[in-house]
Design an enzyme around this catalytic site. Structure first.
Site, PDB file in Angstrom:
ATOM      1  N   GLU B  37       0.862  -1.188   0.000  1.00 30.00           N
ATOM      2  CA  GLU B  37       0.000   0.000   0.000  1.00 30.00           C
ATOM      3  C   GLU B  37       0.894   1.231   0.000  1.00 30.00           C
ATOM      4  OE1 GLU B  37      -3.139   1.076  -0.316  1.00 30.00           O
ATOM      5  OE2 GLU B  37      -2.301   3.078   0.046  1.00 30.00           O
ATOM      6  N   CYS B  47     -16.043   6.595   0.730  1.00 34.45           N
ATOM      7  CA  CYS B  47     -17.411   7.132   0.610  1.00 34.45           C
ATOM      8  C   CYS B  47     -17.817   7.913   1.851  1.00 34.45           C
ATOM      9  CB  CYS B  47     -18.419   6.002   0.415  1.00 34.45           C
ATOM     10  SG  CYS B  47     -17.929   4.808  -0.815  1.00 34.45           S
ATOM     11  N   ASP B 289     -11.892  -0.306  -7.924  1.00 30.48           N
ATOM     12  CA  ASP B 289     -12.034   0.865  -8.787  1.00 30.48           C
ATOM     13  C   ASP B 289     -11.154   0.833 -10.038  1.00 30.48           C
ATOM     14  OD1 ASP B 289     -13.699   1.648  -6.781  1.00 30.48           O
ATOM     15  OD2 ASP B 289     -12.570   3.444  -6.213  1.00 30.48           O
ATOM     16  N   ASN B 311     -15.681  -4.219  -2.466  1.00 33.27           N
ATOM     17  CA  ASN B 311     -15.722  -5.247  -1.423  1.00 33.27           C
ATOM     18  C   ASN B 311     -16.165  -6.592  -1.984  1.00 33.27           C
ATOM     19  OD1 ASN B 311     -15.299  -4.502   1.623  1.00 33.27           O
ATOM     20  ND2 ASN B 311     -16.076  -2.666   0.626  1.00 33.27           N
ATOM     21  N   ARG B 448     -47.316   0.697 -12.639  1.00 36.00           N
ATOM     22  CA  ARG B 448     -48.656   0.749 -13.238  1.00 36.00           C
ATOM     23  C   ARG B 448     -48.726   1.803 -14.323  1.00 36.00           C
ATOM     24  NH1 ARG B 448     -53.082   1.399  -8.689  1.00 36.00           N
ATOM     25  NH2 ARG B 448     -54.407   1.450 -10.534  1.00 36.00           N
TER      26      ARG B 448
END
Lengths: 460, 460
Positions: B37, B47, B289, B311, B448
Site C-alpha cells: 500500500e 465514501c 475501482d 468489497n 402501473r
C-alpha cells in the site's frame, strides 16, 4: 342495448377499487354500477386506525380516501347503510336491507363483485361485549375507543393479542399516556415471525415500557359495578384495565357467499382463479379480506387481510369486469409494522411454514445496521434468512430493527417472486452510501451467511 | 512444499478484502500473502469522507474498517508506504519502492491481485494545484481540506462538479457554515440521472441555499497574492472562493498494468472474466475501482468506482485465489446519495444509455409519498421508470425525494437482475403499513403508469 349491470357488495378498498376501475374503462351507457355498503364509510384506511387512535393522525376523515359523494360523482350508484342479505346466484340478483328504513329490495346483476371483507375474531368469553372493550376494525370502532379514552379515569390499558394490530395498538395506548399490558396467547409476540425473532420484539417492547405477558390465554373480561370492563382474566392472573383493546385478528366475512354454496378454502376465504373470479362462477368475482390468496412460496392458499392486496384485487377485478385484463398471481407474504421506533418485517415462510409444506431448509441470522456503522444514527438490525436445502432457493426473511429495517424486506420479496437462490442474492447490486447502508447491505450479509450455512450442511 | 505466494497491490477495499478472504481459506503454511500500500491507510471508507468533512462523523479513524496492525495480526505481510512500480508478468515478480527509505526490491508471486483503485480527474488548468484546492479521494485529502476549513477566514466554498461527490461535498460545506456554489459543466446536477430528474435535484439544492450553476465549465483557478486559490473562473464569470473542492470524478488507476500490456476496456479499466481474473492471465486477478464491470442491462462494460463493488470483488478474488469459488456476474448500476434530506437514487439505464445501446423504450414519471399521505412526515417522492418497447422489460428507475426515497431503488435493482417486466412488477408483494408506504408503494404506482404508457404505445 341496455347497459350491463355490475353489482358490488362492500364499499371499502376492494369493492370500490373494482367499481372505480370498471367505471374508468366503461361509461354509464355501457355499464351501470350499484354498490352496497352496510356501514357509514367508504374507501377508508383500516390500517391507519391505530395512528388515528394514537393521535399521529389528527382526524377520522384523514383516513378516508374517497367519500360516498366522490364515488357518486363518478356515476356509481352507491347505497350506504344498506346491507346485502342474500345472493340469488341463479336469478342474478341480490336482496338488500336499508338499515335506516328497514326496507328490503332486490337488485339484478349481470356481474357481481363480492368484497365483504373480514370480521374481527371475538372469542365467546364472559364480558367480551362489555362497555370499555374495543375492537379496532372500522372507523366506528376507532371513534368508540377514542370516546372511552377521553372518558377513562384510570390509565391502565390491556391489549389482547400481540400480532400487528396488537403491537400497533400498544404503541397507540402508550402514546395516549396509558400504562400498557399486552396479553399474548403465544410463545412470543408477533407470531408471524419465528419465536427467536419475536423474542427481539418482546425485548424491545420491554424497553419501551410495554409489559408483554406471553402464554396468557384470556378466560374472561371482569366487569365492575357500572357494567364496564374492569379487568382481563387469564387462568393464572387478573389484569386491571380501564380500557381493553382487542387485537386478536380477523377472519373472512363470507356468510352470504357460503349460504349459496360459493367455494371457500381451508381458512374460510372465498376461492378465486387468477382473474379473481370465484371458482366455478363466470360472472362472480371476489377480492380483498374475504378471499384466500395463493402463497407463491408455500404453494398453498392463505388468508391475509391487508389493504394493499385488497386494492390490487379491486383494480384487477375492475379491469376484468370492465373489459380489460388483469391477474393476481399471488403473494409472498410480505408484512411490515412497527412499535414506536422498532420496525418489524417478514416475507416468505417461517420455519414452521416451511416444515408444514415439506420443505427442508437452513437458517442464518445476522446483526448489522441500517447505515454505515460510523454514520450518525446507525442502529442495530437483525436479519434472519431461510433457504431451501440443496437448491439454495430463498424461502423467507424476517427483520427486526430500527432505522430503515422494515422496507429492506422488499428486496427479499422481489427475490422470492423471482425464485432467486441466496447465492444469487449475494451479488445483488443494492444501493450503497454511508447514510443508507453499510458497504454490505444487511440483506447481503444475511445472504452470505446463509450460503456459508448451506455449504457447511454439504448442500451447496 | 513451500507455501504458494500471493501478492496484492493496493491496501484498500478490494485488495485487503481479497487478502483477508484468501487467509480465511488458507493458513500461512499453505499461502503467504504480501500486500503493498503506497499510502498511510488500509481498508477505509472513501465514501465516508464527505461525512467526516461535514462533521457528521467525528474523526478520521472512524472511517478505518481495519488497520495495518489488524491485517498483520492475520498473517498478512503488509508493507505500508510502499509503492509497486513495476510488474514483471513473465518473471512473476513485482518491484516495490519504500517511499520512506527510497529503497526498491523485488517480490515474487505465484498469484497476483491488482487493486490499484482510481485517481481523481484533475483537468490541466491554471491554478489547479494551488493551495486551497482540494480533492477528497483519500483520508490525507480529507485532512488537508479540514485544515483549510479551520484556517479559512472567509466563508465562500466553490464545489466543482455536481455528481455524487460534488453534491455530498456541497452538503458538507453547507454544514460547516459556508456559502456554497456548485459549478456544474452539464445541463443539470447529477448527470447520472436524466436531466428531468436532475432538475428536481437542482430545485431542491436551491431550496437548501446551495447555488448551482449549470453549464459552467471551469477555465482556471485564480490565485491571490498569497498563492492560495481565490476564485474559480469560467468562460463567463468568476466565483470568489475561500476554499475550492473538486468533485469531478475519478478514472481507473491502471498505469502499472497497462505498462505490461494487461487488457483495458473503453473506460480505461482492466478487463476481467467472471471470476475477476484479468483476461488472458490465469494467475492475475483485478478488482475494485481499477476494473470495468459488466452492466447487465446495457450488455456493456462500465467503470463504477463504488466501495460496495470493490468489497464484493475482493471477497470473490479471495475465494478464488484461496481455493474456493465465486463469480461477479455484473452490476445493474445502482447508486444512492443525498444532499441534506434530499435522497437521490438510480438503477439501470438512463434515456441516453438506452439510446446508446439501441434499446427502444417508454418512460413514465409519477409523484407519490414515502408513507401513507395522512401519516405524519409524508413527503413527496418522484419516481421515473423506463421499460423496453414491446417486451415491457424494466430498463431503469430514478428516484428523487425524501423520507425513504433512496433505498426504494433496491426493489428495481432486484427486478432488473431478475429481468422482470413492468407488468410483473405491478403484482409485487411489497411491504405496506401507513408509516412505511402508501397502500400502493411508489414503485408500484410507477410500474402501473409505465404499463399504461406501454399500452398506449400499442406495444403491450
Amino acid at each position: 342495448m341496455a347497459a350491463e349491470r355490475l353489482v358490488v357488495i362492500g364499499g371499502d378498498a376492494a369493492g370500490m377499487s373494482a367499481a372505480s376501475q370498471a367505471r374508468r374503462l366503461k361509461g354509464p351507457d355501457e355499464l351501470s354500477i350499484t354498490a352496497f355498503e352496510r356501514g357509514h364509510f367508504t374507501s377508508y384506511s383500516a390500517c391507519g386506525i391505530p395512528y388515528w387512535v394514537s393521535g399521529d393522525v389528527e382526524q377520522r376523515d384523514d383516513l378516508i380516501a374517497r367519500t360516498p359523494e366522490e364515488h357518486r360523482a363518478r356515476a356509481i350508484d352507491l347505497r350506504m347503510r344498506t346491507e346485502v342479505t342474500e345472493i340469488d346466484v341463479a336469478g342474478q340478483r341480490v336482496r338488500a336491507l336499508d338499515r335506516d328504513s328497514g326496507e328490503t329490495s332486490w337488485t339484478g346483476f349481470d356481474k357481481l363483485v363480492i368484497a365483504t371483507g373480514a370480521r374481527p375474531v371475538r372469542p365467546a368469553l364472559p364480558g367480551m361485549d362489555a362497555a370499555g372493550v374495543h375492537g379496532v376494525q372500522n372507523l366506528d370502532d376507532g371513534q368508540a375507543l377514542l370516546d372511552t379514552l377521553d372518558r377513562a379515569t384510570g390509565r391502565r390499558a390491556v391489549v389482547v393479542g400481540a400480532g400487528y394490530i396488537g403491537v400497533e395498538m400498544a404503541e397507540a395506548m402508550l402514546k395516549r399516556g396509558f400504562e400498557v399490558t399486552v396479553l399474548n396467547r403465544g410463545e412470543q409476540p408477533m407470531a408471524t415471525l419465528d419465536p427467536d425473532m419475536g423474542r427481539l420484539v418482546h425485548d424491545a417492547m420491554d424497553g419501551l415500557g410495554i409489559t408483554t405477558v406471553n402464554g396468557a390465554a384470556v378466560t374472561a373480561i371482569r366487569t365492575g359495578a357500572d357494567g364496564r370492563a374492569a379487568a382481563v382474566e387469564t387462568a393464572g392472573a387478573s389484569y386491571p384495565a380501564d380500557v381493553v383493546v382487542l387485537g386478536i385478528g380477523v377472519e373472512p366475512e363470507t356468510t352470504l357467499a357460503r349460504a349459496v354454496g360459493l367455494p371457500v378454502g381451508p381458512h374460510g376465504g372465498l376461492l378465486t382463479d387468477l382473474s379473481m373470479r370465484v371458482v366455478g362462477h363466470d360472472n362472480i368475482w371476489a377480492g380483498g379480506d374475504c378471499v384466500e390468496v395463493l402463497d407463491l412460496v408455500a404453494g398453498r392458499t392463505r388468508h391475509i387481510a391487508l389493504g394493499t392486496h385488497a386494492n390490487k384485487h379491486g383494480q384487477i377485478i375492475g379491469s376484468n369486469v370492465g373489459g380489460g385484463y388483469g391477474t393476481f398471481p399471488g403473494v409472498v407474504g410480505t408484512a411490515v409494522s412497527k412499535v414506536c421506533d422498532l420496525e418489524i418485517a417478514r416475507t416468505g415462510l417461517r420455519e414452521k411454514d416451511a416444515h408444514a409444506v415439506g420443505l427442508r431448509f437452513v437458517t442464518a441470522t445476522i446483526e448489522s445496521t441500517g447505515r454505515a456503522g460510523y454514520y450518525p444514527g446507525a442502529r442495530p438490525m437483525t436479519v434472519k434468512m431461510l433457504a431451501e436445502y440443496r437448491t439454495g432457493r430463498l424461502l423467507g426473511v424476517q427483520i427486526v430493527g430500527r432505522d430503515g429495517a422494515a422496507k429492506r424486506v422488499d428486496v427479499a420479496a422481489v427475490a422470492l417472486t423471482a425464485g432467486m437462490t441466496v447465492e444469487q442474492m449475494t451479488a445483488l447490486d443494492l444501493g450503497y452510501a454511508p447514510p443508507f447502508s453499510p458497504v454490505w447491505d444487511p440483506v447481503l450479509v444475511a445472504a452470505r451467511k446463509t450460503v456459508t450455512v448451506l455449504r457447511k450442511a454439504g448442500t451447496a
